[in-house]
Design a protein around this motif. Structure first.
Motif, PDB file in Angstrom:
ATOM      1  N   TYR A 174       0.813  -1.221   0.000  1.00 29.20           N
ATOM      2  CA  TYR A 174       0.000   0.000   0.000  1.00 29.20           C
ATOM      3  C   TYR A 174       0.848   1.274   0.000  1.00 29.20           C
ATOM      4  N   THR A 175       2.068   1.221   0.539  1.00 30.82           N
ATOM      5  CA  THR A 175       2.921   2.415   0.511  1.00 30.82           C
ATOM      6  C   THR A 175       3.386   2.723  -0.909  1.00 30.82           C
ATOM      7  N   ILE A 176       3.599   1.687  -1.696  1.00 32.39           N
ATOM      8  CA  ILE A 176       3.953   1.917  -3.103  1.00 32.39           C
ATOM      9  C   ILE A 176       2.783   2.567  -3.826  1.00 32.39           C
ATOM     10  N   LYS A 177       1.554   2.143  -3.524  1.00 29.92           N
ATOM     11  CA  LYS A 177       0.375   2.790  -4.118  1.00 29.92           C
ATOM     12  C   LYS A 177       0.267   4.236  -3.632  1.00 29.92           C
ATOM     13  N   LYS A 178       0.615   4.462  -2.385  1.00 28.66           N
ATOM     14  CA  LYS A 178       0.606   5.820  -1.842  1.00 28.66           C
ATOM     15  C   LYS A 178       1.608   6.697  -2.579  1.00 28.66           C
ATOM     16  N   GLU A 179       2.793   6.148  -2.878  1.00 27.36           N
ATOM     17  CA  GLU A 179       3.801   6.904  -3.625  1.00 27.36           C
ATOM     18  C   GLU A 179       3.285   7.319  -4.996  1.00 27.36           C
ATOM     19  N   ARG A 180       2.410   6.509  -5.570  1.00 26.39           N
ATOM     20  CA  ARG A 180       1.855   6.788  -6.908  1.00 26.39           C
ATOM     21  C   ARG A 180       0.604   7.652  -6.862  1.00 26.39           C
ATOM     22  N   GLY A 181       0.078   7.884  -5.670  1.00 30.15           N
ATOM     23  CA  GLY A 181      -1.181   8.612  -5.566  1.00 30.15           C
ATOM     24  C   GLY A 181      -2.391   7.742  -5.827  1.00 30.15           C
ATOM     25  N   GLN A 182      -2.227   6.412  -5.707  1.00 29.95           N
ATOM     26  CA  GLN A 182      -3.326   5.488  -5.931  1.00 29.95           C
ATOM     27  C   GLN A 182      -4.069   5.196  -4.635  1.00 29.95           C
ATOM     28  N   SER A 183      -5.233   4.572  -4.766  1.00 31.31           N
ATOM     29  CA  SER A 183      -6.024   4.210  -3.594  1.00 31.31           C
ATOM     30  C   SER A 183      -5.257   3.230  -2.719  1.00 31.31           C
ATOM     31  N   MET A 184      -5.298   3.468  -1.420  1.00 30.14           N
ATOM     32  CA  MET A 184      -4.670   2.554  -0.468  1.00 30.14           C
ATOM     33  C   MET A 184      -5.553   1.331  -0.229  1.00 30.14           C
ATOM     34  N   ILE A 185      -6.808   1.394  -0.657  1.00 29.17           N
ATOM     35  CA  ILE A 185      -7.768   0.334  -0.384  1.00 29.17           C
ATOM     36  C   ILE A 185      -7.908  -0.637  -1.546  1.00 29.17           C
ATOM     37  N   ILE A 186      -8.026  -0.109  -2.745  1.00 28.78           N
ATOM     38  CA  ILE A 186      -8.225  -0.961  -3.921  1.00 28.78           C
ATOM     39  C   ILE A 186      -6.922  -1.710  -4.212  1.00 28.78           C
ATOM     40  N   PRO A 187      -6.952  -3.048  -4.292  1.00 25.42           N
ATOM     41  CA  PRO A 187      -5.714  -3.812  -4.505  1.00 25.42           C
ATOM     42  C   PRO A 187      -5.144  -3.637  -5.901  1.00 25.42           C
ATOM     43  N   GLN A 188      -3.833  -3.742  -5.970  1.00 20.49           N
ATOM     44  CA  GLN A 188      -3.114  -3.724  -7.237  1.00 20.49           C
ATOM     45  C   GLN A 188      -2.226  -4.965  -7.299  1.00 20.49           C
ATOM     46  N   ILE A 189      -2.113  -5.540  -8.473  1.00 19.70           N
ATOM     47  CA  ILE A 189      -1.165  -6.631  -8.701  1.00 19.70           C
ATOM     48  C   ILE A 189      -0.351  -6.268  -9.920  1.00 19.70           C
ATOM     49  N   ASP A 190       0.911  -5.887  -9.673  1.00 17.27           N
ATOM     50  CA  ASP A 190       1.787  -5.483 -10.766  1.00 17.27           C
ATOM     51  C   ASP A 190       3.199  -5.949 -10.458  1.00 17.27           C
ATOM     52  N   GLN A 191       4.206  -5.235 -10.969  1.00 12.92           N
ATOM     53  CA  GLN A 191       5.590  -5.696 -10.797  1.00 12.92           C
ATOM     54  C   GLN A 191       6.080  -5.620  -9.363  1.00 12.92           C
ATOM     55  N   TYR A 192       5.293  -5.000  -8.478  1.00 13.50           N
ATOM     56  CA  TYR A 192       5.664  -4.927  -7.065  1.00 13.50           C
ATOM     57  C   TYR A 192       4.737  -5.779  -6.193  1.00 13.50           C
ATOM     58  N   ALA A 193       4.093  -6.760  -6.789  1.00 13.05           N
ATOM     59  CA  ALA A 193       3.223  -7.676  -6.050  1.00 13.05           C
ATOM     60  C   ALA A 193       3.867  -9.054  -6.006  1.00 13.05           C
ATOM     61  N   PRO A 194       4.209  -9.564  -4.824  1.00 13.14           N
ATOM     62  CA  PRO A 194       4.792 -10.909  -4.756  1.00 13.14           C
ATOM     63  C   PRO A 194       3.960 -11.973  -5.457  1.00 13.14           C
ATOM     64  N   ILE A 195       2.638 -11.850  -5.370  1.00 11.40           N
ATOM     65  CA  ILE A 195       1.778 -12.871  -5.963  1.00 11.40           C
ATOM     66  C   ILE A 195       1.960 -12.973  -7.477  1.00 11.40           C
ATOM     67  N   ALA A 196       2.397 -11.888  -8.101  1.00 18.54           N
ATOM     68  CA  ALA A 196       2.616 -11.897  -9.553  1.00 18.54           C
ATOM     69  C   ALA A 196       3.786 -12.789  -9.941  1.00 18.54           C
ATOM     70  N   PHE A 197       4.604 -13.191  -8.964  1.00 20.15           N
ATOM     71  CA  PHE A 197       5.794 -13.992  -9.240  1.00 20.15           C
ATOM     72  C   PHE A 197       5.709 -15.382  -8.616  1.00 20.15           C
ATOM     73  N   ALA A 198       4.500 -15.812  -8.286  1.00 19.65           N
ATOM     74  CA  ALA A 198       4.318 -17.172  -7.771  1.00 19.65           C
ATOM     75  C   ALA A 198       4.841 -18.163  -8.804  1.00 19.65           C
ATOM     76  N   ARG A 199       5.633 -19.120  -8.352  1.00 25.37           N
ATOM     77  CA  ARG A 199       6.229 -20.070  -9.292  1.00 25.37           C
ATOM     78  C   ARG A 199       6.440 -21.418  -8.627  1.00 25.37           C
ATOM     79  N   LYS A 200       6.422 -22.421  -9.456  1.00 27.05           N
ATOM     80  CA  LYS A 200       6.507 -23.802  -8.985  1.00 27.05           C
ATOM     81  C   LYS A 200       7.812 -24.083  -8.253  1.00 27.05           C
ATOM     82  N   ASP A 201       8.912 -23.495  -8.727  1.00 23.38           N
ATOM     83  CA  ASP A 201      10.231 -23.838  -8.200  1.00 23.38           C
ATOM     84  C   ASP A 201      10.705 -22.895  -7.096  1.00 23.38           C
ATOM     85  N   ALA A 202       9.810 -22.103  -6.526  1.00 21.15           N
ATOM     86  CA  ALA A 202      10.205 -21.195  -5.443  1.00 21.15           C
ATOM     87  C   ALA A 202      10.627 -21.990  -4.211  1.00 21.15           C
ATOM     88  N   PRO A 203      11.404 -21.379  -3.323  1.00 21.59           N
ATOM     89  CA  PRO A 203      11.771 -22.060  -2.073  1.00 21.59           C
ATOM     90  C   PRO A 203      10.524 -22.420  -1.263  1.00 21.59           C
TER      91      PRO A 203
END
Length: 268
Positions: A174-203
């Motif tokens: 949410y702080t990254i969204k704050k830096e952009r002037g975006q809503s702190m409530i509405i979720p975002q999934i982009d290059q700064y979202a861990p879930i966007a990088f979910a992968r089979k071979d992760a630790p």
């Protein structure tokens, strides 16, 4: 007091005495490059190293403090002291003075430092775990799932023995969204979202949150979503825990104890 309680109490006291005086802390180690000239980076990019002195090949937990990426300072969690493991407690640059991805890059640099140096202090670089509470949990996930950050330091993110975020965000912070002037409530999934990088071979990953009724809004649900996506992509070593009765701030202490038990299970 019951006899059983007295026995448990005695074991706790004696176990603490066994470990007493067998650890040392090295404070304010810089993990910056020698060529870095940015004064704020040189001020903040420091870590404390807490290590056992009576054993070798110990496990290491890289620990990132919370504070919403806007505050906080490095510390060694009491629950991780005198438990036979090393702790690398990390400071990193903070918003708004630093913007994304600066603090994520700092987190990666600190993890890379652990891989490069822990053996010289007696630790096993094959047993490095990355954890943290709240914003620290977010950083742990970003460094472990988006492998590009560690790749810049010549480290394969899959060398991490395990990721253990405690109440970390899995969407864009949410702080990254704050830096952009975006809503702190509405979720975002982009290059700064861990879930966007979910992968089979992760630790291996253990996701720990407080009680969904007491946590920050949607914090448990975000973690449950990441667990579901990891399962979908074929990641076989994901665990999700919701610790009943604990709110966002209080969950870190039992979360640390759960982390220690998880490490024991992984290393059997």
């Amino acid at each position: 007091m019951s006899p059983k309680f007295l026995i448990v109490f005695f074991l706790l006291i004696t176990s603490n005495r066994i470990f007493a005086q067998k650890y040392r802390t090295l404070a304010d180690i810089s993990y910056c490059k020698n060529t870095d000239t940015d004064a704020y980076k040189k001020e903040r990019c420091k870590l404390d190293l807490y290590i056992p002195t009576d054993r070798k090949d110990f496990s290491t937990i890289v620990w990132f403090h919370g504070g919403g990426l806007e505050g906080g300072n490095k510390f060694i969690p009491l629950e991780l002291k005198e438990k036979g493991v090393a702790v690398v407690a990390v400071n990193y640059r903070l918003s708004p003075k630093e913007k994304a991805p600066g603090y994520i890059e700092d987190a990666a640099a600190a993890v890379a430092w652990a891989f490069a140096h822990i053996a010289s202090y007696g630790g096993d670089p094959a047993k490095i775990y990355v954890s943290g509470h709240s914003a620290g949990g977010y950083l742990a996930l970003m460094v472990g799932l988006d492998s590009s950050y560690l790749h810049k330091y010549g480290v394969d993110a899959n060398r991490i023995k395990g990721l253990a975020p405690i109440s970390g965000q899995t969407n864009t912070h949410y702080t990254i969204k704050k830096e952009r002037g975006q809503s702190m409530i509405i979720p975002q999934i982009d290059q700064y979202a861990p879930i966007a990088f979910a992968r089979k071979d992760a630790p291996p990953i253990v996701l720990i949150t407080g009680d969904a009724r007491l946590e920050l809004p949607a914090r448990y649900e975000e973690n449950a979503h990441l667990a579901a996506i990891l399962k979908q992509v074929g990641h076989a070593k994901t665990s999700l825990y919701q610790l009943q009765g604990f709110d966002h701030g209080a969950v870190y202490a039992p979360g640390c104890l759960l982390l220690l038990n998880w490490i024991k299970e992984l290393e059997k």
